[in-house]
Design an enzyme around this catalytic site. Structure first.
Site: not given
Ligand code: AMP
Length: 395
Positions: A35, A201, A351, A374
């Protein structure tokens, strides 16, 4: 067309650039500086054109005084100074006499970085709620405002909308590039149009599904997101990530868009989220009570592949498992591989998803990696981004 940094004479002007320096930091070390690198073009342009450069960014979320200790931008100032090969004046506050005096003494081509804008959130959420007084105050520190933080442009904060409402303004090169890459796809996506959603998220993304479902032909859901949907469809998910509050909404979506929403059919589980832990792959209705689902399994990869292979536009937001840990990276890696062999417009947003693609070496095989997860999804939903809407149009 929005005004850009090129539309202004920057010489001798105090140019506030809102950048996205929201980088992952562990024990004071930046673990991914993409970034920061993404903002360099605009910063270098301002330096070259003899501006007095003032940088602002948020970092993480600030809810308590303690959060300030782990979310200071100081490590970013150091890294930026290495990348630009020049000194960065770091002011460890977001307002006050020291900041004002230092800015008034700033010389052309010098770069100053203000402390994390979200420190102001301890002040009645002034930054995140776009407090009018704060936006005006920050605007008073500059002559021109350039928004180049694509990743936060879907939010109306004092450091983007607030300042822009009170100052001559434009967008930087990063936002310009993002808009160029995304807008055509949004206006005229080639069909079949498939969205891959993952990550953790849940509440941030769940609400977007309805709008995306209206535009997309298929929504493939994996990652932490998937388990709330699976639970809503009556499947026991053990100790996997669950967003209780949105269960009813997921149920409604599944009923309404049963032909579009595709859920995992198998899962890779463990008892803990850590390196070298023992894993178990099973069909989706076989997750044990104490297990956490942490990746999509091989059967799901095959299923997703069938949809991806016929798609002409693919948007991917959110990793399909905890890819940072080797044992749970396979789903994300295999989907990267599948995408690399497909001839379609492929846009990756967020990211983490971008980091995964780069980490696994598939950067060259996608059309665009967006710096805003987002923000890119909001655009794809057909929504306007307040941080960009507020910027003046070219005459
Ligand atoms: P986001 O910022 O919402 O795109 O989330 C990214 C994060 O989601 C990453 O750090 C992943 O480790 C986590 N992630 C992916 N799959 C899972 C899962 N099944 N359970 C918990 N965390 C997850």
């Amino acid at each position: 067309m929005k005004k850009t940094i090129r539309d202004y004479d920057l010489k001798g002007k105090r140019v506030i650039i809102r950048v996205d320096f929201n980088v992952p930091i562990q024990d004071g070390e930046i673990t991914d500086d993409n970034r920061i690198k993404a903002s360099l073009e605009t910063i270098r342009y301002a330096i070259r054109h003899q501006a007095k450069v003032i940088l602002m960014s948020h970092l993480g979320r600030i809810k308590t005084e303690e959060d300030k200790l782990t979310n200071t931008l100081e490590p970013v100032a150091l890294r930026l100074s290495e990348l630009l090969d020049q000194e960065i004046i770091f002011i460890d506050e977001t307002r006050g006499k020291l900041l004002e005096d230092t800015i008034s003494e700033l010389k052309e081509k010098e770069v100053l970085l203000i402390e994390n804008t979200r420190f102001e959130d301890l002040n009645d959420q002034a930054e995140s709620q776009n407090n009018e007084e704060l936006g005006k105050y920050w605007a008073s520190l500059g002559d021109i405002f350039i928004n180049d933080a694509f990743g936060t442009s879907h939010r109306s904060h004092a450091s983007n909308v607030g300042i822009a409402s009170n100052l001559a303004n434009g967008i930087g090169f990063l936002i310009e590039k993002e808009l160029k890459a995304l807008e055509k796809t949004i206006q005229r996506p080639r069909h079949p149009f498939t969205v891959i959603l993952g990550g953790s998220k849940v509440s941030d993304k769940i609400k977007m599904i309805e709008n995306l479902a209206k535009k997309a032909d298929y929504i493939l859901i994996g990652g932490g997101m998937a388990y709330t949907f699976l639970k809503a469809s009556g499947i026991e998910i053990g100790s996997s990530l669950l967003d209780d509050e949105h269960l009813a909404f997921c149920q409604e979506m599944l009923e309404k868009y049963s032909d579009k929403i595709i859920l995992p059919i198998d899962s890779v589980n463990a008892l803990e989220i850590k390196e070298n832990v023992e894993t178990r792959e099973c069909f989706i209705n076989e997750i044990k009570e104490n297990e956490i689902g942490l990746d999509i399994g091989n059967q799901t990869v095959k299923l997703f592949k069938q949809y991806l292979e016929k798609s002409k536009t693919i948007i991917w937001n959110g990793p399909l498992g905890c890819f940072e840990i080797e044992q749970f990276s396979s789903g994300t890696k295999k989907i990267c591989e599948v995408l690399s062999r497909i001839d379609a417009k492929k846009i990756v947003g967020g990211g983490d998803t971008g980091a995964a693609i780069i980490q696994f070496g598939y950067e060259e095989s996608v059309s665009h990696i967006s710096t805003g997860g987002g923000a890119s999804l909001k655009l794809l939903e057909g929504k306007k981004l307040p941080g960009i809407e507020i910027i003046e149009n070219k005459k």
